[in-house]
Scaffold this motif. Structure first.
Motif, PDB file in Angstrom:
ATOM      1  N   ILE A  30       0.835  -1.203   0.000  1.00 26.49           N
ATOM      2  CA  ILE A  30       0.000   0.000   0.000  1.00 26.49           C
ATOM      3  C   ILE A  30       0.872   1.256   0.000  1.00 26.49           C
ATOM      4  CG2 ILE A  30      -1.636   1.335   1.400  1.00 26.49           C
ATOM      5  CD1 ILE A  30      -2.835  -1.368   2.272  1.00 26.49           C
ATOM      6  N   CYS A  31       1.978   1.232   0.749  1.00 30.19           N
ATOM      7  CA  CYS A  31       2.829   2.423   0.893  1.00 30.19           C
ATOM      8  C   CYS A  31       3.823   2.607  -0.250  1.00 30.19           C
ATOM      9  CB  CYS A  31       3.598   2.357   2.214  1.00 30.19           C
ATOM     10  SG  CYS A  31       2.566   2.633   3.648  1.00 30.19           S
ATOM     11  N   ARG A  32       3.864   1.703  -1.196  1.00 23.82           N
ATOM     12  CA  ARG A  32       4.815   1.818  -2.303  1.00 23.82           C
ATOM     13  C   ARG A  32       4.107   1.740  -3.662  1.00 23.82           C
ATOM     14  NH1 ARG A  32      10.192   0.999  -0.779  1.00 23.82           N
ATOM     15  NH2 ARG A  32      10.408   0.421   1.403  1.00 23.82           N
ATOM     16  N   PRO A  33       3.341   2.788  -4.027  1.00 24.38           N
ATOM     17  CA  PRO A  33       2.690   2.778  -5.341  1.00 24.38           C
ATOM     18  C   PRO A  33       3.725   2.949  -6.458  1.00 24.38           C
ATOM     19  CG  PRO A  33       2.382   4.898  -4.307  1.00 24.38           C
ATOM     20  CD  PRO A  33       3.073   4.008  -3.293  1.00 24.38           C
ATOM     21  N   GLU A  34       3.392   2.401  -7.609  1.00 18.65           N
ATOM     22  CA  GLU A  34       4.324   2.508  -8.736  1.00 18.65           C
ATOM     23  C   GLU A  34       4.289   3.924  -9.309  1.00 18.65           C
ATOM     24  OE1 GLU A  34       4.453   0.746 -13.133  1.00 18.65           O
ATOM     25  OE2 GLU A  34       4.715  -0.759 -11.570  1.00 18.65           O
ATOM     26  N   LYS A  35       5.470   4.473  -9.553  1.00 23.96           N
ATOM     27  CA  LYS A  35       5.619   5.816 -10.119  1.00 23.96           C
ATOM     28  C   LYS A  35       6.308   5.671 -11.469  1.00 23.96           C
ATOM     29  CE  LYS A  35       7.872  10.210  -9.216  1.00 23.96           C
ATOM     30  NZ  LYS A  35       8.767  10.923  -8.308  1.00 23.96           N
ATOM     31  N   THR A  36       5.718   6.241 -12.502  1.00 25.98           N
ATOM     32  CA  THR A  36       6.277   6.158 -13.843  1.00 25.98           C
ATOM     33  C   THR A  36       6.699   7.557 -14.292  1.00 25.98           C
ATOM     34  OG1 THR A  36       4.818   4.315 -14.370  1.00 25.98           O
ATOM     35  CG2 THR A  36       5.849   5.444 -16.217  1.00 25.98           C
ATOM     36  N   GLU A  37       7.947   7.671 -14.730  1.00 23.87           N
ATOM     37  CA  GLU A  37       8.460   8.937 -15.253  1.00 23.87           C
ATOM     38  C   GLU A  37       8.875   8.719 -16.706  1.00 23.87           C
ATOM     39  OE1 GLU A  37      10.689  11.286 -11.862  1.00 23.87           O
ATOM     40  OE2 GLU A  37      11.408   9.209 -11.985  1.00 23.87           O
ATOM     41  N   ILE A  38       8.574   9.686 -17.555  1.00 24.91           N
ATOM     42  CA  ILE A  38       8.913   9.595 -18.973  1.00 24.91           C
ATOM     43  C   ILE A  38       9.849  10.751 -19.299  1.00 24.91           C
ATOM     44  CG2 ILE A  38       8.023   9.614 -21.327  1.00 24.91           C
ATOM     45  CD1 ILE A  38       5.398   8.500 -20.178  1.00 24.91           C
ATOM     46  N   PHE A  39      11.011  10.404 -19.875  1.00 27.45           N
ATOM     47  CA  PHE A  39      12.019  11.393 -20.247  1.00 27.45           C
ATOM     48  C   PHE A  39      12.213  11.368 -21.753  1.00 27.45           C
ATOM     49  CE2 PHE A  39      13.214   9.766 -16.044  1.00 27.45           C
ATOM     50  CZ  PHE A  39      13.204  10.944 -15.315  1.00 27.45           C
ATOM     51  N   ASN A  40      12.728  12.478 -22.300  1.00 28.98           N
ATOM     52  CA  ASN A  40      13.090  12.508 -23.715  1.00 28.98           C
ATOM     53  C   ASN A  40      14.303  11.622 -23.940  1.00 28.98           C
ATOM     54  OD1 ASN A  40      11.072  14.266 -24.512  1.00 28.98           O
ATOM     55  ND2 ASN A  40      12.286  16.063 -23.973  1.00 28.98           N
ATOM     56  N   GLY A  41      14.281  10.870 -25.023  1.00 28.83           N
ATOM     57  CA  GLY A  41      15.384   9.977 -25.348  1.00 28.83           C
ATOM     58  C   GLY A  41      16.510  10.692 -26.062  1.00 28.83           C
ATOM     59  N   PRO A  42      17.550   9.943 -26.414  1.00 26.93           N
ATOM     60  CA  PRO A  42      18.709  10.555 -27.071  1.00 26.93           C
ATOM     61  C   PRO A  42      18.420  11.047 -28.490  1.00 26.93           C
ATOM     62  CG  PRO A  42      18.966   8.181 -26.931  1.00 26.93           C
ATOM     63  CD  PRO A  42      17.732   8.523 -26.175  1.00 26.93           C
ATOM     64  N   THR A  43      17.446  10.456 -29.148  1.00 25.23           N
ATOM     65  CA  THR A  43      17.100  10.899 -30.495  1.00 25.23           C
ATOM     66  C   THR A  43      15.723  11.560 -30.453  1.00 25.23           C
ATOM     67  OG1 THR A  43      16.103   8.757 -31.019  1.00 25.23           O
ATOM     68  CG2 THR A  43      18.424   9.042 -31.565  1.00 25.23           C
ATOM     69  N   PRO A  44      15.464  12.492 -31.360  1.00 27.74           N
ATOM     70  CA  PRO A  44      14.162  13.160 -31.362  1.00 27.74           C
ATOM     71  C   PRO A  44      13.025  12.157 -31.585  1.00 27.74           C
ATOM     72  CG  PRO A  44      15.712  14.344 -32.758  1.00 27.74           C
ATOM     73  CD  PRO A  44      16.373  13.065 -32.358  1.00 27.74           C
ATOM     74  N   GLY A  45      11.992  12.271 -30.760  1.00 27.27           N
ATOM     75  CA  GLY A  45      10.837  11.386 -30.888  1.00 27.27           C
ATOM     76  C   GLY A  45      10.937  10.111 -30.071  1.00 27.27           C
ATOM     77  N   SER A  46      12.055   9.885 -29.397  1.00 25.59           N
ATOM     78  CA  SER A  46      12.174   8.682 -28.569  1.00 25.59           C
ATOM     79  C   SER A  46      12.036   9.077 -27.097  1.00 25.59           C
ATOM     80  CB  SER A  46      13.516   7.991 -28.808  1.00 25.59           C
ATOM     81  OG  SER A  46      14.569   8.802 -28.375  1.00 25.59           O
ATOM     82  N   PHE A  47      11.562   8.139 -26.329  1.00 25.94           N
ATOM     83  CA  PHE A  47      11.315   8.400 -24.918  1.00 25.94           C
ATOM     84  C   PHE A  47      11.895   7.275 -24.069  1.00 25.94           C
ATOM     85  CE2 PHE A  47       7.905  10.455 -27.254  1.00 25.94           C
ATOM     86  CZ  PHE A  47       7.996  11.745 -26.772  1.00 25.94           C
ATOM     87  N   ILE A  48      12.257   7.617 -22.856  1.00 24.79           N
ATOM     88  CA  ILE A  48      12.761   6.649 -21.884  1.00 24.79           C
ATOM     89  C   ILE A  48      11.760   6.604 -20.731  1.00 24.79           C
ATOM     90  CG2 ILE A  48      14.616   6.095 -20.276  1.00 24.79           C
ATOM     91  CD1 ILE A  48      16.490   7.673 -22.139  1.00 24.79           C
ATOM     92  N   THR A  49      11.313   5.409 -20.399  1.00 24.38           N
ATOM     93  CA  THR A  49      10.363   5.229 -19.309  1.00 24.38           C
ATOM     94  C   THR A  49      11.092   4.654 -18.109  1.00 24.38           C
ATOM     95  OG1 THR A  49       8.610   4.799 -20.906  1.00 24.38           O
ATOM     96  CG2 THR A  49       8.195   4.153 -18.645  1.00 24.38           C
ATOM     97  N   LYS A  50      10.924   5.297 -16.968  1.00 22.99           N
ATOM     98  CA  LYS A  50      11.544   4.828 -15.728  1.00 22.99           C
ATOM     99  C   LYS A  50      10.441   4.579 -14.704  1.00 22.99           C
ATOM    100  CE  LYS A  50      14.594   6.183 -12.000  1.00 22.99           C
ATOM    101  NZ  LYS A  50      15.232   7.309 -11.339  1.00 22.99           N
TER     102      LYS A  50
END
Length: 102
Positions: free
Chosen positions: A49-69
């Motif tokens: 209960i105390c550890r909900p999943e957190k998703t962060e999306i960052f811009n990737g190294p090339t235009p139009g790509s994304f990194i999900t953490k």
């Protein structure tokens, strides 16, 4: 297969182990095992209960790509803390039954 990775955290495994130990102890009518399994189950549920999943999306190294953490930072919630406290009190009962009871 990605859905199973959500449950591969230590708190999920602790809850599953606690449920299995509690079920086996109830079958054998073993009160120490029941308290120990309940302690593991309650702490596992409290941390879940105390550890909900957190998703962060960052811009990737090339235009139009994304990194999900994805991460599970500890975010205290009242119900989760109550489950943790119930698990700790059940574990204290196990220690009493094993070490201090005649």
């Amino acid at each position: 297969m990605d859905e199973l990775k959500k449950f591969a955290h230590w708190w999920s495994l602790l809850g599953v182990a606690g449920a299995a130990i509690t079920a086996a102890a109830v079958n054998q009518q073993n009160p120490i095992g029941m308290y120990f399994g309940a302690a593991l189950l309650f702490v596992g549920v409290g941390e879940w209960i105390c550890r909900p999943e957190k998703t962060e999306i960052f811009n990737g190294p090339t235009p139009g790509s994304f990194i999900t953490k994805r991460s599970n930072p500890w975010k205290p919630k009242l119900l989760g803390i109550l489950f943790d406290l119930a698990g700790l009190s059940a574990f204290a009962r196990v220690i009493y039954l094993v070490a201090l009871a005649p």
